[in-house]
Motif scaffolding. Structure first.
Motif, short mmCIF file in Angstrom:
data_model
loop_
_atom_site.label_atom_id
_atom_site.label_comp_id
_atom_site.label_asym_id
_atom_site.label_seq_id
_atom_site.Cartn_x
_atom_site.Cartn_y
_atom_site.Cartn_z
N ILE A 40 73.25 29.06 10.28
CA ILE A 40 73.70 30.42 9.96
C ILE A 40 72.66 31.42 10.43
CG2 ILE A 40 74.11 32.02 8.04
CD1 ILE A 40 75.40 29.67 6.54
N GLY A 41 71.40 31.07 10.21
CA GLY A 41 70.32 31.96 10.64
C GLY A 41 70.29 32.14 12.14
N VAL A 42 70.48 31.02 12.87
CA VAL A 42 70.46 31.08 14.35
C VAL A 42 71.66 31.86 14.86
CG1 VAL A 42 70.64 29.71 16.45
CG2 VAL A 42 69.13 28.97 14.59
N ALA A 43 72.82 31.58 14.25
CA ALA A 43 74.05 32.22 14.71
C ALA A 43 74.01 33.74 14.55
CB ALA A 43 75.24 31.65 13.93
N HIS A 44 73.32 34.18 13.52
CA HIS A 44 73.29 35.61 13.26
C HIS A 44 72.01 36.27 13.76
CE1 HIS A 44 76.43 34.26 10.48
NE2 HIS A 44 76.89 35.50 10.50
N TRP A 45 71.19 35.49 14.43
CA TRP A 45 69.93 36.05 14.92
C TRP A 45 70.16 37.19 15.92
CZ3 TRP A 45 65.15 36.44 13.58
CH2 TRP A 45 64.19 36.85 14.52
N LEU A 49 71.25 40.37 14.32
CA LEU A 49 70.19 41.05 13.59
C LEU A 49 69.44 42.04 14.48
CD1 LEU A 49 68.65 38.16 11.46
CD2 LEU A 49 70.03 40.08 10.64
N LYS A 50 69.48 41.82 15.80
CA LYS A 50 68.75 42.70 16.71
C LYS A 50 69.32 44.11 16.74
CE LYS A 50 67.17 38.97 19.75
NZ LYS A 50 67.19 38.44 21.13
N ASP A 51 70.58 44.22 16.29
CA ASP A 51 71.21 45.54 16.29
C ASP A 51 70.70 46.43 15.15
OD1 ASP A 51 72.70 44.68 18.43
OD2 ASP A 51 74.37 43.98 17.17
N PHE A 52 69.99 45.82 14.19
CA PHE A 52 69.50 46.58 13.04
C PHE A 52 68.04 46.99 13.26
CE2 PHE A 52 72.84 43.82 11.42
CZ PHE A 52 73.64 44.72 10.72
N THR A 53 67.62 47.93 12.45
CA THR A 53 66.21 48.37 12.52
C THR A 53 65.30 47.25 12.01
OG1 THR A 53 66.31 49.31 10.31
CG2 THR A 53 66.90 50.78 12.14
N ALA A 54 64.01 47.39 12.27
CA ALA A 54 63.04 46.35 11.86
C ALA A 54 63.01 46.19 10.35
CB ALA A 54 61.65 46.72 12.38
N GLU A 55 63.13 47.33 9.63
CA GLU A 55 63.09 47.26 8.18
C GLU A 55 64.28 46.49 7.63
OE1 GLU A 55 62.73 49.93 9.94
OE2 GLU A 55 60.70 50.68 9.50
N VAL A 56 65.46 46.74 8.18
CA VAL A 56 66.67 46.05 7.72
C VAL A 56 66.59 44.57 8.05
CG1 VAL A 56 69.18 45.88 7.99
CG2 VAL A 56 68.08 48.13 7.90
N LEU A 109 66.09 38.98 6.29
CA LEU A 109 65.39 37.69 6.42
C LEU A 109 64.75 37.29 5.10
CD1 LEU A 109 63.74 38.09 9.94
CD2 LEU A 109 65.52 36.46 9.32
N THR A 110 64.19 38.27 4.40
CA THR A 110 63.59 37.99 3.10
C THR A 110 64.64 37.50 2.12
OG1 THR A 110 61.91 39.71 3.47
CG2 THR A 110 62.24 38.96 1.20
N ALA A 111 65.81 38.15 2.13
CA ALA A 111 66.90 37.75 1.23
C ALA A 111 67.35 36.33 1.54
CB ALA A 111 68.07 38.73 1.37
N MET A 112 67.48 36.02 2.84
CA MET A 112 67.90 34.65 3.22
C MET A 112 66.87 33.62 2.78
SD MET A 112 69.44 35.40 7.04
CE MET A 112 69.65 33.67 7.38
N LEU A 113 65.59 33.98 2.92
CA LEU A 113 64.53 33.05 2.52
C LEU A 113 64.55 32.83 1.01
CD1 LEU A 113 62.05 31.40 3.32
CD2 LEU A 113 60.66 33.45 3.04
N LEU A 114 64.77 33.89 0.23
CA LEU A 114 64.84 33.75 -1.22
C LEU A 114 66.02 32.89 -1.64
CD1 LEU A 114 63.96 37.39 -2.37
CD2 LEU A 114 62.54 35.34 -2.60
N ILE A 115 67.16 33.06 -0.96
CA ILE A 115 68.33 32.23 -1.27
C ILE A 115 68.03 30.75 -0.98
CG2 ILE A 115 70.71 31.71 -0.57
CD1 ILE A 115 71.05 34.74 -0.06
N LEU A 116 67.35 30.52 0.14
CA LEU A 116 66.99 29.16 0.51
C LEU A 116 66.05 28.53 -0.51
CD1 LEU A 116 67.09 26.86 2.58
CD2 LEU A 116 65.21 27.95 3.80
#
Length: 368
Positions: free
Chosen positions: A11-16, A19-26, A31-38
């Protein structure tokens, strides 16, 4: 669990790319949210696996305990039918065919021996102590004394003292650990030393500076009262301690065990700087029926502490001779109604005892 990790990875690779379309902060936030879920998922799986392990261990413990109890019960029944072997020998033979290999099996057997020893008395009680030694379980308990883990040390001390096996290692623990900075260990050793009737029991009192906890005082009193008479110590050795709860405990034990040899050592405590300790000394002398110390108690009537004065008056009433009644009469004019009442009661008690003794001393006509 592996499938969950793989899915999270894909899921992370597929949406990588998206993610480039968003700003660095977003991107950082997502990524932090995904890491916390993991991490949360991993934590839940670890807790679940631990729960399964504990349930499995609990089930195994119940099965082992039932099997051990069956062996012991079977041996007790078998020994009652024959006189060739004792039940202890039969149990040992049974366990030799089913050796205690794991630490869990040994610990369960130790706990079972202690539990059974508490449930029986007389020869049966000694039988379980002998079985504990025959199975070599004392080596397991002694080994715990050398552990760096405080909980293991506590467990070792408790097992050896409750089963009643006094060894050199345990005596060293009694001597050195009663003043340990680890409160749980120190308290357990203090209680175990009394339970074992060790020569080192109560040795901590000479260094006691802080008040004894209520729980520890209850335990000390309970185990002291459970000791056989020949193992009860001479408490006068600790009459020089200064901490209030400690000296109170010592004086109380002297009174309970009627250790009259301590009377001459208690009397100087009536001059202690702490009135609360003076009160405990008066109680002890009254309980010991130390009539010869009535004069020393009489000196306490000059105090301004009303509680101490009333306690001294009561003691004089119980211990005093006939002439003490006259000496108490000036107190009938004290301002305090409690002091006047105590003096009146003490005088009545002394006079009634004096009259009773006169009646006993008077010869009957039949004897003339």
């Amino acid at each position: 669990m592996k499938n969950i990790l793989y899915q999270a990875y894909y899921i992370g690779v597929a949406h990588w790319e998206s993610l480039k379309d968003f700003t660095a902060e977003v991107r950082y936030f997502m990524l932090t949210a995904m890491l916390l879920i993991l991490l949360s998922t991993i934590l839940i799986m670890v807790l679940y696996l631990r729960r399964l392990y504990l349930l499995s261990r609990e089930k195994k413990e119940k099965e082992l305990k039932f099997r051990f109890q069956y062996f012991i019960y079977d041996a007790l029944v078998e020994s009652s039918k024959q006189e060739v072997l004792s039940s202890t020998d039969l149990i040992v033979n049974k366990f030799k065919r089913h050796e205690l290999n794991s630490s869990l099996e040994k610990q369960l057997m130790i706990d079972l021996m202690i539990e059974l020893k508490k449930s029986f008395s007389g020869n049966s009680k000694k039988q379980f102590q002998h079985l504990y030694l025959c199975l070599g379980l004392h080596h397991e308990s002694i080994a715990k004394l050398s552990s760096r883990n405080i909980s293991e040390k506590i467990k070792g001390v408790r097992e050896l003292s409750e089963i009643g096996y006094n060894c050199a290692e345990l005596e060293i623990a009694f001597k050195e650990w009663q003043t340990s900075p680890y409160t749980l260990l120190a308290d357990e050793v203090k209680i175990a030393a009394i339970r074992s009737g060790s020569v080192h029991m109560l040795s901590f009192l000479t260094q006691q500076k802080e008040p004894l906890s209520d729980w520890l005082q209850i335990q000390i009193r309970y185990h002291l009262k459970a000791l056989p008479d020949e193992k009860v110590p001479a408490f006068l050795h600790w009459l020089n301690v200064q901490e209030y709860s400690s000296i109170k405990l010592v004086l109380e034990m002297i009174a309970i065990y009627k250790q009259e040899d301590a009377i001459e050592y208690i009397t100087p405590i009536l001059h202690h700087a702490d009135d609360a300790i003076k009160i405990e000394a008066v109680k002890a002398l009254e309980s010991l029926e130390a009539r010869k110390q009535t004069g020393a108690i009489f000196n306490l009537l000059d105090t301004d502490n009303e509680v101490l004065k009333i306690k001294a008056i009561h003691a004089i009433g119980e211990l005093g001779y006939a002439f003490h009644a006259n000496l108490l009469r000036p107190l009938l004019f004290q301002h305090s109604p409690e002091v006047r009442k105590a003096a009146e009661q003490a005088i009545v008690i002394i006079q009634s005892k004096s009259s009773f003794h006169k009646v006993l001393a008077k010869p009957h006509r039949s004897s003339l």
